[in-house]
Motif scaffolding. Structure first.
Motif, PDB file in Angstrom:
ATOM      1  N   ALA A 193     -48.308  53.368 -27.362  1.00  0.00           N
ATOM      2  CA  ALA A 193     -49.215  53.291 -26.209  1.00  0.00           C
ATOM      3  C   ALA A 193     -48.478  53.661 -24.930  1.00  0.00           C
ATOM      4  N   ALA A 194     -47.222  53.202 -24.801  1.00  0.00           N
ATOM      5  CA  ALA A 194     -46.421  53.518 -23.615  1.00  0.00           C
ATOM      6  C   ALA A 194     -46.154  55.016 -23.525  1.00  0.00           C
ATOM      7  N   PHE A 195     -45.844  55.631 -24.657  1.00  0.00           N
ATOM      8  CA  PHE A 195     -45.625  57.077 -24.693  1.00  0.00           C
ATOM      9  C   PHE A 195     -46.897  57.833 -24.311  1.00  0.00           C
ATOM     10  N   SER A 196     -48.043  57.196 -24.556  1.00  0.00           N
ATOM     11  CA  SER A 196     -49.331  57.828 -24.243  1.00  0.00           C
ATOM     12  C   SER A 196     -49.788  57.528 -22.818  1.00  0.00           C
ATOM     13  N   GLY A 197     -48.964  56.806 -22.068  1.00  0.00           N
ATOM     14  CA  GLY A 197     -49.287  56.525 -20.665  1.00  0.00           C
ATOM     15  C   GLY A 197     -49.792  55.134 -20.365  1.00  0.00           C
ATOM     16  N   ASN A 198     -49.971  54.296 -21.409  1.00  0.00           N
ATOM     17  CA  ASN A 198     -50.446  52.925 -21.202  1.00  0.00           C
ATOM     18  C   ASN A 198     -49.280  51.958 -21.412  1.00  0.00           C
ATOM     19  N   THR A 199     -48.647  51.526 -20.338  1.00  0.00           N
ATOM     20  CA  THR A 199     -47.470  50.653 -20.452  1.00  0.00           C
ATOM     21  C   THR A 199     -47.827  49.169 -20.424  1.00  0.00           C
ATOM     22  N   GLU A 200     -49.090  48.855 -20.254  1.00  0.00           N
ATOM     23  CA  GLU A 200     -49.499  47.447 -20.158  1.00  0.00           C
ATOM     24  C   GLU A 200     -49.070  46.608 -21.362  1.00  0.00           C
ATOM     25  N   PRO A 201     -49.212  47.113 -22.606  1.00  0.00           N
ATOM     26  CA  PRO A 201     -48.800  46.295 -23.751  1.00  0.00           C
ATOM     27  C   PRO A 201     -47.313  45.927 -23.747  1.00  0.00           C
ATOM     28  N   LEU A 202     -46.484  46.732 -23.092  1.00  0.00           N
ATOM     29  CA  LEU A 202     -45.050  46.431 -23.058  1.00  0.00           C
ATOM     30  C   LEU A 202     -44.746  45.190 -22.213  1.00  0.00           C
ATOM     31  N   VAL A 203     -45.591  44.919 -21.226  1.00  0.00           N
ATOM     32  CA  VAL A 203     -45.347  43.794 -20.311  1.00  0.00           C
ATOM     33  C   VAL A 203     -45.313  42.469 -21.061  1.00  0.00           C
ATOM     34  N   SER A 204     -46.236  42.290 -21.989  1.00  0.00           N
ATOM     35  CA  SER A 204     -46.315  41.024 -22.726  1.00  0.00           C
ATOM     36  C   SER A 204     -45.728  41.127 -24.136  1.00  0.00           C
ATOM     37  N   LEU A 205     -45.063  42.225 -24.442  1.00  0.00           N
ATOM     38  CA  LEU A 205     -44.537  42.423 -25.800  1.00  0.00           C
ATOM     39  C   LEU A 205     -43.591  41.312 -26.216  1.00  0.00           C
ATOM     40  N   TRP A 206     -42.807  40.795 -25.265  1.00  0.00           N
ATOM     41  CA  TRP A 206     -41.837  39.745 -25.600  1.00  0.00           C
ATOM     42  C   TRP A 206     -42.516  38.533 -26.230  1.00  0.00           C
ATOM     43  N   VAL A 207     -43.752  38.242 -25.807  1.00  0.00           N
ATOM     44  CA  VAL A 207     -44.488  37.099 -26.363  1.00  0.00           C
ATOM     45  C   VAL A 207     -44.693  37.283 -27.860  1.00  0.00           C
ATOM     46  N   PHE A 208     -44.964  38.525 -28.260  1.00  0.00           N
ATOM     47  CA  PHE A 208     -45.301  38.820 -29.651  1.00  0.00           C
ATOM     48  C   PHE A 208     -44.064  39.119 -30.506  1.00  0.00           C
ATOM     49  N   ILE A 209     -42.915  39.018 -29.876  1.00  0.00           N
ATOM     50  CA  ILE A 209     -41.647  39.059 -30.609  1.00  0.00           C
ATOM     51  C   ILE A 209     -41.093  37.644 -30.734  1.00  0.00           C
ATOM     52  N   VAL A 210     -41.029  36.948 -29.606  1.00  0.00           N
ATOM     53  CA  VAL A 210     -40.469  35.595 -29.590  1.00  0.00           C
ATOM     54  C   VAL A 210     -41.364  34.611 -30.351  1.00  0.00           C
ATOM     55  N   GLY A 211     -42.673  34.642 -30.084  1.00  0.00           N
ATOM     56  CA  GLY A 211     -43.590  33.695 -30.710  1.00  0.00           C
ATOM     57  C   GLY A 211     -43.530  33.704 -32.231  1.00  0.00           C
ATOM     58  N   PRO A 212     -43.722  34.865 -32.871  1.00  0.00           N
ATOM     59  CA  PRO A 212     -43.654  34.905 -34.331  1.00  0.00           C
ATOM     60  C   PRO A 212     -42.294  34.495 -34.899  1.00  0.00           C
ATOM     61  N   LEU A 213     -41.213  34.863 -34.229  1.00  0.00           N
ATOM     62  CA  LEU A 213     -39.889  34.494 -34.729  1.00  0.00           C
ATOM     63  C   LEU A 213     -39.657  32.989 -34.639  1.00  0.00           C
ATOM     64  N   VAL A 214     -40.107  32.384 -33.545  1.00  0.00           N
ATOM     65  CA  VAL A 214     -39.986  30.927 -33.413  1.00  0.00           C
ATOM     66  C   VAL A 214     -40.855  30.227 -34.452  1.00  0.00           C
ATOM     67  N   GLY A 215     -42.079  30.707 -34.629  1.00  0.00           N
ATOM     68  CA  GLY A 215     -42.972  30.125 -35.624  1.00  0.00           C
ATOM     69  C   GLY A 215     -42.414  30.222 -37.030  1.00  0.00           C
ATOM     70  N   ALA A 216     -41.815  31.362 -37.350  1.00  0.00           N
ATOM     71  CA  ALA A 216     -41.225  31.566 -38.671  1.00  0.00           C
ATOM     72  C   ALA A 216     -40.027  30.644 -38.888  1.00  0.00           C
ATOM     73  N   ALA A 217     -39.198  30.506 -37.852  1.00  0.00           N
ATOM     74  CA  ALA A 217     -38.027  29.635 -37.953  1.00  0.00           C
ATOM     75  C   ALA A 217     -38.449  28.183 -38.184  1.00  0.00           C
ATOM     76  N   LEU A 218     -39.467  27.748 -37.446  1.00  0.00           N
ATOM     77  CA  LEU A 218     -39.976  26.388 -37.628  1.00  0.00           C
ATOM     78  C   LEU A 218     -40.537  26.195 -39.036  1.00  0.00           C
ATOM     79  N   ALA A 219     -41.252  27.199 -39.531  1.00  0.00           N
ATOM     80  CA  ALA A 219     -41.813  27.117 -40.879  1.00  0.00           C
ATOM     81  C   ALA A 219     -40.708  26.991 -41.917  1.00  0.00           C
ATOM     82  N   ALA A 220     -39.630  27.748 -41.740  1.00  0.00           N
ATOM     83  CA  ALA A 220     -38.508  27.698 -42.689  1.00  0.00           C
ATOM     84  C   ALA A 220     -37.846  26.326 -42.679  1.00  0.00           C
ATOM     85  N   VAL A 221     -37.639  25.769 -41.485  1.00  0.00           N
ATOM     86  CA  VAL A 221     -37.010  24.443 -41.366  1.00  0.00           C
ATOM     87  C   VAL A 221     -37.892  23.375 -42.019  1.00  0.00           C
TER      88      VAL A 221
END
Length: 228
Positions: A193-221
């Motif tokens: 999307a950013a390459f296509s001119g829409n950079t908005e999804p990049l602004v909140s991308l960290w949420v969708f990297i950190v959130g799933p990784l934290v959730g997965a770690a908690l599930a494993a524990v």
């Protein structure tokens, strides 16, 4: 190497069919059928891939799942790195395929960002979005760890259970964050999307990297505690 190729292919298929469906049918609150079709698309991809590449790579096609498997001893660190790289490449390739299909075919992208995730459903609140992703990923990864455990005895029904669980978390999550529970699935569409001119999804991308990784770690524990 074959398991990394399988992960790359599987993640690409997930993005093409899952995000592609979201792009085609839209995911706004007024269009409930779009919710269900998108949820089913993601879930059915997992079912199909589980029975096609599951015996090769385990069909993680998701860095969060790979993290959960790493923490429970299913893979080592070097394999984890290889899985994540393969999944991100596959997600980017899948989003690129969508860009070609929708661009060359002149099809309208109803989501505006190649099926990328966002925070509009939670009023732009990053903490709320993070919490949604942590909770949904926790449920999803906990299910995977339980179903794939040698003690479970689910046999050939494991892929179906996992696919249905992904469908379930999408039914709630689509209206809130678009449902990531998968950093690679969010990374690929946001980058294209950013390459296509829409950079908005990049602004909140960290949420969708950190959130799933934290959730997965908690599930494993939690799963290790319950299983032991």
């Amino acid at each position: 190497m074959k398991k990394y190729v399988a992960e790359c292919i599987g993640t690409a298929v997930l993005v093409v069919l899952g995000c592609g469906t979201a792009m085609l049918v839209g995911c706004d609150a007024a269009n409930g059928s779009g919710y269900l079709l998108t949820a089913l698309a993601f879930g059915l991809v997992i079912v199909g891939m589980a029975y096609s590449i599951g015996n090769i790579s385990g069909c993680h096609i998701n860095p969060a799942v790979s993290l959960g498997v790493l923490m429970t001893g299913g893979i080592n660190v070097s394999e984890f790195v290889g899985y994540v790289i393969s999944q991100c490449i596959g997600a980017f390739a899948g989003a690129g395929i969508l860009a070609l299909i929708f661009g060359l075919g002149g099809v309208t992208d109803m989501t505006g960002g190649f099926g990328s995730n966002g925070l509009s459903g939670v009023g732009g609140n990053a903490f709320a979005g993070l919490l949604v992703e942590v909770v949904l990923t926790f449920v999803f990864v906990l299910t995977i760890l339980g179903v794939t455990s040698k003690k479970a005895g689910h046999g050939s029904f494991g892929g179906l259970v996992i696919g249905l669980t992904l469908t379930l978390v999408h039914i709630l999550g689509i209206g809130l964050t678009g449902t990531s529970v998968n950093p690679a699935r969010s990374f690929g569409p946001a980058l294209v999307a950013a390459f296509s001119g829409n950079t908005e999804p990049l602004v909140s991308l960290w949420v969708f990297i950190v959130g799933p990784l934290v959730g997965a770690a908690l599930a494993a524990v939690v799963y290790k505690y319950l299983e032991d």
